[in-house]
Motif scaffolding. Sequence first.
Motif, mmCIF file in Angstrom:
data_model
loop_
_atom_site.group_PDB
_atom_site.id
_atom_site.type_symbol
_atom_site.label_atom_id
_atom_site.label_comp_id
_atom_site.label_asym_id
_atom_site.label_seq_id
_atom_site.Cartn_x
_atom_site.Cartn_y
_atom_site.Cartn_z
ATOM 1 N N GLU A 87 41.055 49.884 41.397
ATOM 2 C CA GLU A 87 42.330 50.531 41.088
ATOM 3 C C GLU A 87 43.112 50.762 42.369
ATOM 4 N N CYS A 88 44.371 50.359 42.366
ATOM 5 C CA CYS A 88 45.244 50.530 43.519
ATOM 6 C C CYS A 88 45.541 52.010 43.737
ATOM 7 N N PRO A 89 45.473 52.465 44.994
ATOM 8 C CA PRO A 89 45.733 53.876 45.265
ATOM 9 C C PRO A 89 47.210 54.269 45.145
ATOM 10 N N CYS B 254 47.438 44.781 46.792
ATOM 11 C CA CYS B 254 47.924 44.933 45.421
ATOM 12 C C CYS B 254 49.117 43.996 45.206
ATOM 13 N N HIS C 21 49.847 53.148 42.778
ATOM 14 C CA HIS C 21 50.432 53.391 41.460
ATOM 15 C C HIS C 21 49.462 53.198 40.313
ATOM 16 N N GLY C 22 48.186 53.003 40.616
ATOM 17 C CA GLY C 22 47.179 52.919 39.554
ATOM 18 C C GLY C 22 47.026 51.569 38.891
ATOM 19 N N ARG D 43 45.344 48.191 38.014
ATOM 20 C CA ARG D 43 43.925 47.842 38.048
ATOM 21 C C ARG D 43 43.755 46.341 37.982
ATOM 22 N N GLY E 10 41.595 52.291 47.210
ATOM 23 C CA GLY E 10 41.438 52.721 45.827
ATOM 24 C C GLY E 10 39.982 52.921 45.439
ATOM 25 N N THR E 11 39.727 52.833 44.155
ATOM 26 C CA THR E 11 38.376 53.041 43.641
ATOM 27 C C THR E 11 37.878 51.786 42.942
#
Length: 104
Positions: A62-64, A44, A66-67, A69, A54-55
Motif C-alpha cells: 500500500e502506497c503511503p 507508486c 494516498h492508499g 494498493r 508503505g505497508t
Amino acid sequence: MAEFSAGLVSEFALGSMKAFHWGGQHVLVFRHPDGAFSALEDRCSHAEVGLSGGTFQDGCVECPAHGARFDAVTGKQLCMPAVTPVRTFVVKEAGGQVLVVIPS
C-alpha cells in the motif's frame, strides 16, 4: 540484462520488504509468507512516491501517500487512486542469494 544481489535469502524475514537502488532503478523486493520472492519498481504509479514507505500485507503493498494498493507479484493496481500497474522484476535464488534481474 543485468542482475544484482539483494542479499542472502536468510536476511529476508518472511512477510518483509526491502528497498534497493541499483543501476538507476529503485527496486522493492518482497519475501512472501510462503518464502517466495517478488520485486516491483519502488514507485507508486499514481503519486510517484516510494512504495517502500508503505505497508506489505496479504500479498499487497500500500502506497503511503494516498492508499493505492498493488499486487506484490504482478504489480497490478488494486484500487484507486492508481489506475496503472507498476513495473515488475524477475527474482531468482542462487547459491543462497536473492538475485534481481534488471532489463537493459
